[in-house]
Design an enzyme around this catalytic site. Sequence first.
Site, mmCIF file in Angstrom:
data_model
loop_
_atom_site.group_PDB
_atom_site.id
_atom_site.type_symbol
_atom_site.label_atom_id
_atom_site.label_comp_id
_atom_site.label_asym_id
_atom_site.label_seq_id
_atom_site.Cartn_x
_atom_site.Cartn_y
_atom_site.Cartn_z
ATOM 1 N N TYR A 27 -14.578 5.850 -13.358
ATOM 2 C CA TYR A 27 -14.304 4.681 -12.346
ATOM 3 C C TYR A 27 -15.102 3.327 -12.810
ATOM 4 C CZ TYR A 27 -14.818 2.222 -7.936
ATOM 5 O OH TYR A 27 -14.875 1.024 -6.904
ATOM 6 N N ASP A 84 3.541 1.868 -4.999
ATOM 7 C CA ASP A 84 2.772 2.437 -6.046
ATOM 8 C C ASP A 84 2.459 1.489 -7.193
ATOM 9 O OD1 ASP A 84 1.822 4.130 -8.053
ATOM 10 O OD2 ASP A 84 3.157 5.484 -7.757
ATOM 11 N N VAL A 85 1.070 1.201 -7.169
ATOM 12 C CA VAL A 85 0.807 0.272 -8.245
ATOM 13 C C VAL A 85 1.006 0.578 -9.678
ATOM 14 C CG1 VAL A 85 -0.702 -1.002 -6.664
ATOM 15 C CG2 VAL A 85 -1.580 0.500 -8.155
ATOM 16 N N ASP A 110 0.956 -1.162 0.113
ATOM 17 C CA ASP A 110 -0.191 0.058 -0.070
ATOM 18 C C ASP A 110 0.873 1.158 -0.001
ATOM 19 O OD1 ASP A 110 -1.802 1.854 1.004
ATOM 20 O OD2 ASP A 110 -3.141 0.245 1.090
ATOM 21 N N THR A 141 -15.878 1.045 3.869
ATOM 22 C CA THR A 141 -14.299 1.373 3.658
ATOM 23 C C THR A 141 -14.065 2.778 3.470
ATOM 24 O OG1 THR A 141 -14.650 1.050 1.011
ATOM 25 C CG2 THR A 141 -14.401 -0.742 2.324
ATOM 26 N N LYS A 165 -13.853 -0.448 -13.950
ATOM 27 C CA LYS A 165 -14.103 -1.778 -13.417
ATOM 28 C C LYS A 165 -14.713 -2.659 -14.361
ATOM 29 C CE LYS A 165 -12.523 -0.500 -9.032
ATOM 30 N NZ LYS A 165 -11.526 -1.374 -8.511
#
Length: 274
Positions: A156, A63-64, A39, A191, A160
């Site tokens: 967003y 950092d993805v 993370d 979350t 997905k």
Amino acid sequence: MTGKARGRKSIFITGGASGIGRATAKLFHGKGWFVGAFDLNETALASLAQELGNDNCITRKLDVTDKQDYENAIAAFAAETDGRMDILYNNAGIGESGWFEDIPYEATMRLVQVNFIGVLNGIYSALPLLKATPNSLCFSTSSSSATHGMPRIAVYSATKFAVKGLTEALGIEFARHGIRVADTLPGLIDTPILRNTPNRTDGTKPTEDQLKSQTRGTFRLMPPEAVAEAVWGAYGTDKTHWYVPPELVWIDRMKVFLPRYIRGKIGKSLPGSE
């Protein structure tokens, strides 16, 4: 065996410091697995490591969107698992909301980079370990917004849908490697992203009272542990899509036969759409 995993099954989790990722880390730790949690939030990762015990996990800032950083994280994980990975869990994600034109271009590109490019980086980087591990699983967090394109979170939603489509395609491709591929499509999950997603149109966010009042229906507020349970369930089956709650699947089904009805229902729920 030279790594901390000591022969245990292992899971690599992005977005592992909070929310769904943290709940998944705790669940798999409780099942006796070795956990890799990655993370940007190093403080939260440190508290997770303390909770799980340093011998039972590896935590690292990641950092993805940075492919080299991802490869370095995979190498660090592999050193602890003797080159094995039973589950890759692409979970890291961010949100943006508002009418399309109100969301800055740079914010939209960041959304695409984290939510989709980050998944691609993870799969490319982890593939050698997944291939080396019998019965491995490549798992990702999609969204209920991938059942039907959702206005005011349009991009967003699109990221997905991309994750969902990639899951279906790679599920066929990766069968030749003995790798299973699946995803989860969560609805309203309790979350930080639910509370912290920027609203670029009017700045409003759901209040705690509004969130807590969502106790019934398909979009009832659910704990992150419900999604963690879906990850656990996915490891033992060939099921591709895990809807949380399960009745979300009906949006996917009904939009084929009743598209105008579904569009109308979604449109009526929008503020300022008249």
